[in-house]
Scaffold this motif. Structure first.
Motif, PDB file in Angstrom:
ATOM      1  N   ASP A  72       1.055  -1.171  -0.136  1.00 19.76           N
ATOM      2  CA  ASP A  72       0.075   0.133   0.205  1.00 19.76           C
ATOM      3  C   ASP A  72       1.097   1.349   0.070  1.00 19.76           C
ATOM      4  O   ASP A  72       1.394   1.671   0.997  1.00 19.76           O
ATOM      5  CB  ASP A  72      -0.909   0.035   1.314  1.00 19.76           C
ATOM      6  N   GLY A  73       1.045   1.715  -1.325  1.00 14.07           N
ATOM      7  CA  GLY A  73       2.292   2.646  -1.266  1.00 14.07           C
ATOM      8  C   GLY A  73       3.434   2.179  -0.966  1.00 14.07           C
ATOM      9  O   GLY A  73       3.911   0.851  -1.732  1.00 14.07           O
ATOM     10  N   ASP A  74       4.367   2.375  -0.173  1.00 14.84           N
ATOM     11  CA  ASP A  74       5.414   1.756   0.203  1.00 14.84           C
ATOM     12  C   ASP A  74       5.365   0.662   1.487  1.00 14.84           C
ATOM     13  O   ASP A  74       6.538   0.406   1.799  1.00 14.84           O
ATOM     14  CB  ASP A  74       6.571   2.850   0.654  1.00 14.84           C
ATOM     15  N   LYS A  75       4.312   0.701   1.822  1.00 16.03           N
ATOM     16  CA  LYS A  75       3.989  -0.223   3.191  1.00 16.03           C
ATOM     17  C   LYS A  75       3.668  -1.366   2.757  1.00 16.03           C
ATOM     18  O   LYS A  75       2.772  -1.555   1.838  1.00 16.03           O
ATOM     19  CB  LYS A  75       2.840   0.511   3.927  1.00 16.03           C
ATOM     20  N   ILE A  76       4.187  -2.441   3.345  1.00 17.32           N
ATOM     21  CA  ILE A  76       3.766  -4.027   3.237  1.00 17.32           C
ATOM     22  C   ILE A  76       2.563  -3.966   4.060  1.00 17.32           C
ATOM     23  O   ILE A  76       2.546  -4.115   5.234  1.00 17.32           O
ATOM     24  CB  ILE A  76       5.110  -4.871   3.660  1.00 17.32           C
ATOM     25  N   SER A  77       1.210  -4.328   3.270  1.00 22.14           N
ATOM     26  CA  SER A  77       0.099  -4.382   3.831  1.00 22.14           C
ATOM     27  C   SER A  77      -0.224  -5.647   4.283  1.00 22.14           C
ATOM     28  O   SER A  77      -1.186  -6.107   5.077  1.00 22.14           O
ATOM     29  CB  SER A  77      -0.935  -3.536   3.073  1.00 22.14           C
ATOM     30  N   SER A  78       0.284  -6.697   3.323  1.00 19.52           N
ATOM     31  CA  SER A  78      -0.156  -8.102   3.580  1.00 19.52           C
ATOM     32  C   SER A  78       0.773  -9.000   2.793  1.00 19.52           C
ATOM     33  O   SER A  78       1.455  -8.751   2.069  1.00 19.52           O
ATOM     34  CB  SER A  78      -1.610  -8.296   3.150  1.00 19.52           C
ATOM     35  N   VAL A  79       0.901 -10.211   3.428  1.00 20.18           N
ATOM     36  CA  VAL A  79       1.641 -11.238   2.626  1.00 20.18           C
ATOM     37  C   VAL A  79       1.142 -12.525   2.807  1.00 20.18           C
ATOM     38  O   VAL A  79       0.406 -12.605   3.625  1.00 20.18           O
ATOM     39  CB  VAL A  79       3.057 -11.565   3.468  1.00 20.18           C
ATOM     40  N   ARG A  80       0.889 -13.345   1.605  1.00 18.63           N
ATOM     41  CA  ARG A  80       0.465 -14.562   1.466  1.00 18.63           C
ATOM     42  C   ARG A  80       1.351 -15.452   0.916  1.00 18.63           C
ATOM     43  O   ARG A  80       2.227 -15.260   0.078  1.00 18.63           O
ATOM     44  CB  ARG A  80      -1.016 -14.478   0.947  1.00 18.63           C
ATOM     45  N   MET A  81       1.156 -16.656   1.034  1.00 14.78           N
ATOM     46  CA  MET A  81       2.048 -17.931   0.612  1.00 14.78           C
ATOM     47  C   MET A  81       1.551 -18.425  -0.664  1.00 14.78           C
ATOM     48  O   MET A  81       0.238 -18.603  -0.873  1.00 14.78           O
ATOM     49  CB  MET A  81       2.153 -19.115   1.642  1.00 14.78           C
ATOM     50  N   LEU A  82       2.471 -18.424  -1.762  1.00 12.05           N
ATOM     51  CA  LEU A  82       1.927 -18.945  -2.825  1.00 12.05           C
ATOM     52  C   LEU A  82       2.412 -20.611  -3.209  1.00 12.05           C
ATOM     53  O   LEU A  82       1.413 -21.191  -3.629  1.00 12.05           O
ATOM     54  CB  LEU A  82       2.451 -18.118  -4.154  1.00 12.05           C
ATOM     55  N   GLN A  83       3.433 -20.801  -2.517  1.00 17.40           N
ATOM     56  CA  GLN A  83       3.741 -22.239  -2.322  1.00 17.40           C
ATOM     57  C   GLN A  83       4.598 -22.318  -0.921  1.00 17.40           C
ATOM     58  O   GLN A  83       5.403 -21.375  -0.742  1.00 17.40           O
ATOM     59  CB  GLN A  83       4.858 -22.476  -3.467  1.00 17.40           C
ATOM     60  N   GLN A  84       4.315 -23.428  -0.387  1.00 17.88           N
ATOM     61  CA  GLN A  84       5.204 -23.505   1.017  1.00 17.88           C
ATOM     62  C   GLN A  84       4.993 -25.079   1.072  1.00 17.88           C
ATOM     63  O   GLN A  84       4.145 -25.720   0.483  1.00 17.88           O
ATOM     64  CB  GLN A  84       4.339 -22.929   1.936  1.00 17.88           C
ATOM     65  N   PRO A  85       6.103 -25.667   1.881  1.00 21.38           N
ATOM     66  CA  PRO A  85       6.043 -27.200   2.106  1.00 21.38           C
ATOM     67  C   PRO A  85       4.530 -27.655   3.032  1.00 21.38           C
ATOM     68  O   PRO A  85       4.231 -26.966   3.748  1.00 21.38           O
ATOM     69  CB  PRO A  85       7.336 -27.270   2.956  1.00 21.38           C
ATOM     70  N   ASN A  86       4.232 -28.940   2.815  1.00 25.28           N
ATOM     71  CA  ASN A  86       3.102 -29.332   3.517  1.00 25.28           C
ATOM     72  C   ASN A  86       3.634 -29.885   4.559  1.00 25.28           C
ATOM     73  O   ASN A  86       3.747 -31.257   4.692  1.00 25.28           O
ATOM     74  CB  ASN A  86       2.251 -30.394   2.517  1.00 25.28           C
ATOM     75  N   HIS A  87       3.894 -29.394   5.603  1.00 21.60           N
ATOM     76  CA  HIS A  87       4.507 -29.724   6.901  1.00 21.60           C
ATOM     77  C   HIS A  87       3.830 -29.154   8.095  1.00 21.60           C
ATOM     78  O   HIS A  87       3.846 -27.712   7.905  1.00 21.60           O
ATOM     79  CB  HIS A  87       6.085 -29.439   6.825  1.00 21.60           C
ATOM     80  N   PRO A  88       3.812 -29.817   9.132  1.00 19.75           N
ATOM     81  CA  PRO A  88       3.154 -28.956  10.359  1.00 19.75           C
ATOM     82  C   PRO A  88       3.916 -27.998  10.789  1.00 19.75           C
ATOM     83  O   PRO A  88       3.513 -26.843  11.279  1.00 19.75           O
ATOM     84  CB  PRO A  88       2.956 -30.341  11.295  1.00 19.75           C
ATOM     85  N   GLN A  89       5.266 -28.286  10.992  1.00 25.11           N
ATOM     86  CA  GLN A  89       6.031 -27.074  11.410  1.00 25.11           C
ATOM     87  C   GLN A  89       6.010 -25.695  10.410  1.00 25.11           C
ATOM     88  O   GLN A  89       6.132 -24.628  11.015  1.00 25.11           O
ATOM     89  CB  GLN A  89       7.491 -27.588  11.664  1.00 25.11           C
ATOM     90  N   THR A  90       6.108 -26.003   9.155  1.00 23.31           N
ATOM     91  CA  THR A  90       5.633 -25.039   8.344  1.00 23.31           C
ATOM     92  C   THR A  90       4.370 -24.205   8.305  1.00 23.31           C
ATOM     93  O   THR A  90       4.456 -22.921   8.464  1.00 23.31           O
ATOM     94  CB  THR A  90       5.964 -25.517   6.843  1.00 23.31           C
ATOM     95  N   LYS A  91       3.354 -24.902   8.536  1.00 24.26           N
ATOM     96  CA  LYS A  91       2.023 -24.406   8.684  1.00 24.26           C
ATOM     97  C   LYS A  91       2.110 -23.483  10.110  1.00 24.26           C
ATOM     98  O   LYS A  91       1.466 -22.331   9.989  1.00 24.26           O
ATOM     99  CB  LYS A  91       1.004 -25.431   8.883  1.00 24.26           C
ATOM    100  N   ALA A  92       2.797 -23.978  10.887  1.00 17.01           N
ATOM    101  CA  ALA A  92       2.798 -23.187  12.405  1.00 17.01           C
ATOM    102  C   ALA A  92       3.509 -22.102  12.166  1.00 17.01           C
ATOM    103  O   ALA A  92       3.441 -21.043  12.943  1.00 17.01           O
ATOM    104  CB  ALA A  92       3.383 -24.047  13.419  1.00 17.01           C
TER     105      ALA A  92
END
Length: 240
Positions: A72-92
């Motif tokens: 949002d301008g120069d501010k990081i307003s949100s982050v989402r994962m496009l790809q990530q390992p399917n692992h409980p520790q990663t999800k946490a």
């Protein structure tokens, strides 16, 4: 017999240039064309300009990691994962990494214990997205907003939920929809309290998984959770 010798010599002499200038049949050289990098998308909402930039895909021992950052301008307003390992520790770990990013407003975040490899991939992809963000330009955005906003509006909508007053403070969320999918959630207002700060990433993660406001309250932050759910449902109801 003597006349035949000059004729033979002339015939051979005439064939020499043809042999010397025969076209080459060597096809060993090839040309590789690099795939063009993806262009960051820009959407306009309420007079502000949001830029959505995907970071590079980082291959790790656990699996590929790739993030998408909304500026949002120069501010990081949100982050989402496009790809990530399917692992409980990663999800946490992912909600913690995102929460740290929103606080730090940079890729200078600490690795999450138990998910060091994923954390390193996250940071590298995040930094790539930050580096790929185009510089803000009011002149260029005003000339291109009329053509880009109509196209992006059909694909995404940014809706703010109602501001809900609670005993701890005001809670208000903003939801980004991609079609009918809840793509991202960010807090516009929230109580300045440690339990709230710890609860918000969990609430957002549950929302993205449930794709609705049917989520559980976070223990220790029940009041904030209830305000979050109410504001979230208002945003869902207000979506066009």
């Amino acid at each position: 017999m003597k006349r035949a010798i000059p004729v033979l010599v002339l015939t051979v002499a005439g064939l020499i240039p043809v042999w010397r200038y025969a076209p080459s049949t060597d096809t060993s050289s090839t040309t590789e064309v690099a795939e063009p990098a993806s262009t960051p998308s820009t959407s306009a909402s309420g007079g502000t300009s949001n830029q959505v930039v995907a970071g590079s895909t980082i291959k790790t021992e656990k699996g590929p990691v790739q993030v998408e950052v909304t500026f949002d301008g120069d501010k990081i307003s949100s982050v989402r994962m496009l790809q990530q390992p399917n692992h409980p520790q990663t999800k946490a770990a992912v909600p913690k990494l995102i929460a740290e990013t929103l606080t730090a407003q940079s890729a200078d975040v600490d690795a999450v214990s138990g998910a060091t490899i994923t954390s390193e991939g996250y940071v590298e992809s995040l930094q790539a997205a930050i580096d790929a963000k185009p510089a803000s330009s009011s002149s260029s955005s005003s000339s291109s907003s009329s053509s880009s906003s109509s196209a992006s509006a059909a694909a995404s909508q940014v809706v703010a939920g109602s501001a809900v007053g609670t005993e701890k403070g005001t809670v208000q969320v903003e939801v980004t929809f991609e079609g009918d999918k809840i793509d991202a959630v960010r807090m516009l207002q929230q109580p300045n309290h440690p339990q709230t700060k710890a609860a918000v990433p969990k609430l957002i993660a549950e929302t993205l998984e449930a794709q609705s406001s049917d989520i559980d309250a976070v223990s220790g932050a029940t009041i904030t959770s209830e305000g979050y759910v109410e504001s979230l449902q208002a945003a869902i109801d207000a979506k066009g």
